[in-house]
Design an enzyme around this catalytic site. Structure first.
Site, PDB file in Angstrom:
ATOM      1  N   ARG A 165     -26.531 -37.987  47.794  1.00 36.33           N
ATOM      2  CA  ARG A 165     -26.402 -37.747  46.340  1.00 36.33           C
ATOM      3  C   ARG A 165     -27.778 -37.605  45.684  1.00 36.33           C
ATOM      4  O   ARG A 165     -28.014 -38.101  44.583  1.00 36.33           O
ATOM      5  CB  ARG A 165     -25.615 -38.874  45.649  1.00 36.33           C
ATOM      6  CG  ARG A 165     -24.213 -39.043  46.138  1.00 36.33           C
ATOM      7  CD  ARG A 165     -23.319 -37.848  45.793  1.00 36.33           C
ATOM      8  NE  ARG A 165     -22.063 -37.985  46.495  1.00 36.33           N
ATOM      9  CZ  ARG A 165     -21.857 -37.544  47.738  1.00 36.33           C
ATOM     10  NH1 ARG A 165     -22.803 -36.891  48.391  1.00 36.33           N
ATOM     11  NH2 ARG A 165     -20.697 -37.701  48.318  1.00 36.33           N
ATOM     12  N   SER A 239     -16.846 -40.349  40.379  1.00 37.33           N
ATOM     13  CA  SER A 239     -17.419 -41.620  40.836  1.00 37.33           C
ATOM     14  C   SER A 239     -18.519 -42.031  39.881  1.00 37.33           C
ATOM     15  O   SER A 239     -19.489 -41.295  39.709  1.00 37.33           O
ATOM     16  CB  SER A 239     -18.015 -41.472  42.235  1.00 37.33           C
ATOM     17  OG  SER A 239     -17.010 -41.125  43.134  1.00 37.33           O
ATOM     18  N   GLU A 335     -24.060 -43.264  39.095  1.00 37.43           N
ATOM     19  CA  GLU A 335     -24.276 -41.937  39.690  1.00 37.43           C
ATOM     20  C   GLU A 335     -24.594 -40.856  38.643  1.00 37.43           C
ATOM     21  O   GLU A 335     -25.565 -40.125  38.797  1.00 37.43           O
ATOM     22  CB  GLU A 335     -23.057 -41.527  40.520  1.00 37.43           C
ATOM     23  CG  GLU A 335     -23.267 -40.206  41.230  1.00 37.43           C
ATOM     24  CD  GLU A 335     -21.997 -39.663  41.865  1.00 37.43           C
ATOM     25  OE1 GLU A 335     -21.599 -40.172  42.910  1.00 37.43           O
ATOM     26  OE2 GLU A 335     -21.425 -38.719  41.301  1.00 37.43           O
TER      27      GLU A 335
HETATM   28  C1  LIG Z   1     -12.954 -36.160  38.666  1.00 34.97           C
HETATM   29  C2  LIG Z   1     -14.309 -35.920  39.267  1.00 34.97           C
HETATM   30  C3  LIG Z   1     -14.452 -35.900  40.649  1.00 34.97           C
HETATM   31  C4  LIG Z   1     -15.710 -35.695  41.243  1.00 34.97           C
HETATM   32  N1  LIG Z   1     -15.799 -35.690  42.605  1.00 34.97           N
HETATM   33  C5  LIG Z   1     -17.009 -35.533  43.195  1.00 34.97           C
HETATM   34  C6  LIG Z   1     -17.131 -35.551  44.623  1.00 34.97           C
HETATM   35  O1  LIG Z   1     -16.151 -35.675  45.347  1.00 34.97           O
HETATM   36  N2  LIG Z   1     -18.364 -35.410  45.162  1.00 34.97           N
HETATM   37  C7  LIG Z   1     -19.480 -35.244  44.382  1.00 34.97           C
HETATM   38  O2  LIG Z   1     -20.571 -35.124  44.950  1.00 34.97           O
HETATM   39  N3  LIG Z   1     -19.388 -35.207  43.032  1.00 34.97           N
HETATM   40  C8  LIG Z   1     -18.199 -35.349  42.424  1.00 34.97           C
HETATM   41  N4  LIG Z   1     -18.097 -35.334  41.059  1.00 34.97           N
HETATM   42  C9  LIG Z   1     -19.324 -35.180  40.244  1.00 34.97           C
HETATM   43  C10 LIG Z   1     -19.581 -33.728  39.758  1.00 34.97           C
HETATM   44  O3  LIG Z   1     -18.415 -32.975  39.819  1.00 34.97           O
HETATM   45  C11 LIG Z   1     -20.675 -33.035  40.571  1.00 34.97           C
HETATM   46  O4  LIG Z   1     -21.868 -33.765  40.501  1.00 34.97           O
HETATM   47  C12 LIG Z   1     -20.938 -31.607  40.069  1.00 34.97           C
HETATM   48  O5  LIG Z   1     -21.837 -30.947  40.926  1.00 34.97           O
HETATM   49  C13 LIG Z   1     -21.487 -31.566  38.650  1.00 34.97           C
HETATM   50  O6  LIG Z   1     -21.442 -30.219  38.233  1.00 34.97           O
HETATM   51  P1  LIG Z   1     -21.544 -29.837  36.708  1.00 34.97           P
HETATM   52  O7  LIG Z   1     -21.654 -28.352  36.628  1.00 34.97           O
HETATM   53  O8  LIG Z   1     -20.439 -30.447  35.946  1.00 34.97           O
HETATM   54  O9  LIG Z   1     -22.951 -30.491  36.337  1.00 34.97           O
HETATM   55  P2  LIG Z   1     -23.358 -31.220  34.975  1.00 34.97           P
HETATM   56  O10 LIG Z   1     -22.618 -32.495  34.854  1.00 34.97           O
HETATM   57  O11 LIG Z   1     -23.278 -30.271  33.843  1.00 34.97           O
HETATM   58  O12 LIG Z   1     -24.891 -31.537  35.290  1.00 34.97           O
HETATM   59  C14 LIG Z   1     -25.235 -32.500  36.274  1.00 34.97           C
HETATM   60  C15 LIG Z   1     -26.763 -32.513  36.431  1.00 34.97           C
HETATM   61  O13 LIG Z   1     -27.189 -31.280  36.982  1.00 34.97           O
HETATM   62  C16 LIG Z   1     -28.103 -30.621  36.102  1.00 34.97           C
HETATM   63  N5  LIG Z   1     -27.787 -29.194  36.190  1.00 34.97           N
HETATM   64  C17 LIG Z   1     -26.593 -28.600  35.930  1.00 34.97           C
HETATM   65  N6  LIG Z   1     -26.680 -27.282  36.181  1.00 34.97           N
HETATM   66  C18 LIG Z   1     -27.949 -27.044  36.606  1.00 34.97           C
HETATM   67  C19 LIG Z   1     -28.654 -25.874  37.008  1.00 34.97           C
HETATM   68  N7  LIG Z   1     -28.077 -24.665  37.044  1.00 34.97           N
HETATM   69  N8  LIG Z   1     -29.958 -26.001  37.360  1.00 34.97           N
HETATM   70  C20 LIG Z   1     -30.568 -27.220  37.338  1.00 34.97           C
HETATM   71  N9  LIG Z   1     -29.955 -28.353  36.959  1.00 34.97           N
HETATM   72  C21 LIG Z   1     -28.656 -28.265  36.605  1.00 34.97           C
HETATM   73  C22 LIG Z   1     -27.865 -31.223  34.734  1.00 34.97           C
HETATM   74  O14 LIG Z   1     -29.031 -31.152  33.926  1.00 34.97           O
HETATM   75  C23 LIG Z   1     -27.503 -32.648  35.094  1.00 34.97           C
HETATM   76  O15 LIG Z   1     -28.677 -33.378  35.330  1.00 34.97           O
HETATM   77  C24 LIG Z   1     -16.852 -35.507  40.432  1.00 34.97           C
HETATM   78  C25 LIG Z   1     -16.709 -35.505  39.029  1.00 34.97           C
HETATM   79  C26 LIG Z   1     -15.451 -35.710  38.452  1.00 34.97           C
HETATM   80  C27 LIG Z   1     -15.317 -35.696  36.954  1.00 34.97           C
END
Ligand SMILES: Cc1cc2nc3c(=O)[nH]c(=O)nc-3n(C[C@H](O)[C@H](O)[C@H](O)COP(=O)(O)OP(=O)(O)OC[C@H]3O[C@@H](n4cnc5c(N)ncnc54)[C@H](O)[C@@H]3O)c2cc1C
Length: 341
Positions: A165, A239, A335
């Site tokens: 992570r 998580s 996380e």
């Molecule tokens: C119900 C649920 C289940 C989940 N299950 C998992 C799982 O099984 N495994 C897992 O690893 N994660 C899981 N996650 C966490 C999440 O889905 C991941 O971390 C996902 O990659 C976040 O994507 P996002 O586009 O929503 O990022 P955001 O939440 O919008 O951003 C997350 C971080 O990334 C940065 N960021 C976003 N886009 C970019 C970009 N293009 N360039 C640089 N930085 C950027 C942001 O500034 C922030 O710091 C889960 C979340 C939820 C709500």
């Protein structure tokens, strides 16, 4: 490019908390990104990048600056041989749509990461993972806008310094790069055992012994729908705590006291302990703390049931961390990243 003012971060994050973003814009091209970023820098306006908002926590004060939501599209095959296909995907594409598309192409490597919310561009940031796969296993390289030099750079897998992570994007280079595309090398072979324990149990209980990418994807979606809240319906950030990494001596001590401790030995001899198990054992399963519910099917997940603000979330988080620390001498870590003030 429309720049909006006073946009609620509640509506940009799946935890549904947080005050307003002073400025907000969607970004559809690399050129738009560069223009908006440079303009903000010239005016000394801080910039924060979001994708689907599923792994960030916003504070009640909101964000005094410009929030850019990455919507850059794209999906193309950039290399193909008898063993593998390499695809380049725009950062704004939904991660699960990317998985679905590659599964339809009979490609292996990311099918077990089905149904993870968010964008493809955010996936490398915390090296997303599930059911035995992580994006570091298939990522060849990515392209990013370097906010220091204003150049588009290509970073190799090694340069991303992936860990559990973790990557440079939430470590040493946090805030420096905006990922614009991700290149993944996927295998043409069918998925094969050994599978992650809970996935194998699902296959056993459903008498499944022929494995394709679609079989794995469908199984993962079925398992996840039982254990994880749908962020479109129930506010959460997935998580909320990372699993804990502890030294072998502490593991030995805890194992004596709690023979059922859920932990896996790591390559370096340390142990990864299930934080969900720790939270459950601390008696917090299903508890409502300051409006945040510890999910009764997966204690790692905090559901925002009735939290009034960020302070409620922080109070619930701190109470959980303290209860686990007092019982096990392990400090579990949050996380999701927090938006700076
Ligand atoms: C119900 C649920 C289940 C989940 N299950 C998992 C799982 O099984 N495994 C897992 O690893 N994660 C899981 N996650 C966490 C999440 O889905 C991941 O971390 C996902 O990659 C976040 O994507 P996002 O586009 O929503 O990022 P955001 O939440 O919008 O951003 C997350 C971080 O990334 C940065 N960021 C976003 N886009 C970019 C970009 N293009 N360039 C640089 N930085 C950027 C942001 O500034 C922030 O710091 C889960 C979340 C939820 C709500």
């Amino acid at each position: 490019m429309d720049i909006h003012t006073n946009i609620s971060l509640k509506n940009l994050t799946t935890m549904k908390l947080g005050g307003p973003a002073q400025f907000f814009s969607d970004v559809h091209t690399v050129q738009e990104l560069a223009e908006l970023y440079q303009d903000a820098q010239t005016k000394n306006v801080p910039v924060f990048i979001v994708g689907g908002g599923s792994n960030i926590i916003a504070r009640d004060e909101g964000f005094h600056g410009l929030v850019l939501r990455i919507k850059i599209p794209g999906f193309e095959v950039v290399a193909d041989d008898i063993y593998s296909t390499t695809v380049k995907v725009g950062a704004g594409e939904s991660w699960d749509a990317t998985v679905a598309r590659t599964v339809d192409m009979h490609l292996s490597g990311i099918e077990a990461m089905s149904a993870i919310p968010g964008t493809t561009g955010a996936a490398p940031v915390q090296n997303i993972g599930a059911y035995g796969q992580e994006i570091a296993d298939t990522l060849v390289s990515l392209e990013a806008y370097d906010t220091q030099t204003h150049a588009i750079v290509s970073l190799t897998n090694a340069e991303c310094e992936f860990g559990y992570r973790h990557s440079i994007f939430r470590g040493s280079e946090q805030g420096r790069y905006v990922i614009t595309s991700v290149t993944l090398k996927l295998s043409k072979s069918n998925p094969a055992p050994p599978f992650y324990d809970s996935l194998q149990s699902y296959f056993d209980s459903h008498a499944i012994s022929l494995f394709t990418q679609k079989v794995v994807r469908d199984a993962v979606i079925a398992i996840r729908s039982e254990k994880l809240p749908d962020p479109a319906v129930t506010p959460s950030a997935g998580s909320f705590f990372k699993n804990a990494i502890i030294d072998d001596w502490l593991y030995d001590e805890l194992h004596q006291k709690f023979p059922d401790i859920k932990a896996y030995v790591m390559a370096d001899g340390s142990y990864k302990v299930s934080s969900g198990w720790l939270i459950e054992k601390a008696g917090l399963k299903g508890q409502l703390l300051h409006g945040m519910r510890v999910h009764d099917k997966n204690c790692l997940v905090l559901i925002n049931e009735s939290a009034k603000n960020y302070e409620d979330l922080a109070a619930a988080r701190d109470e959980i961390i303290a209860r686990v620390r007092d019982m096990f001498r392990i400090v579990i870590e949050q996380e999701p990243l927090e938006l700076p003030l």
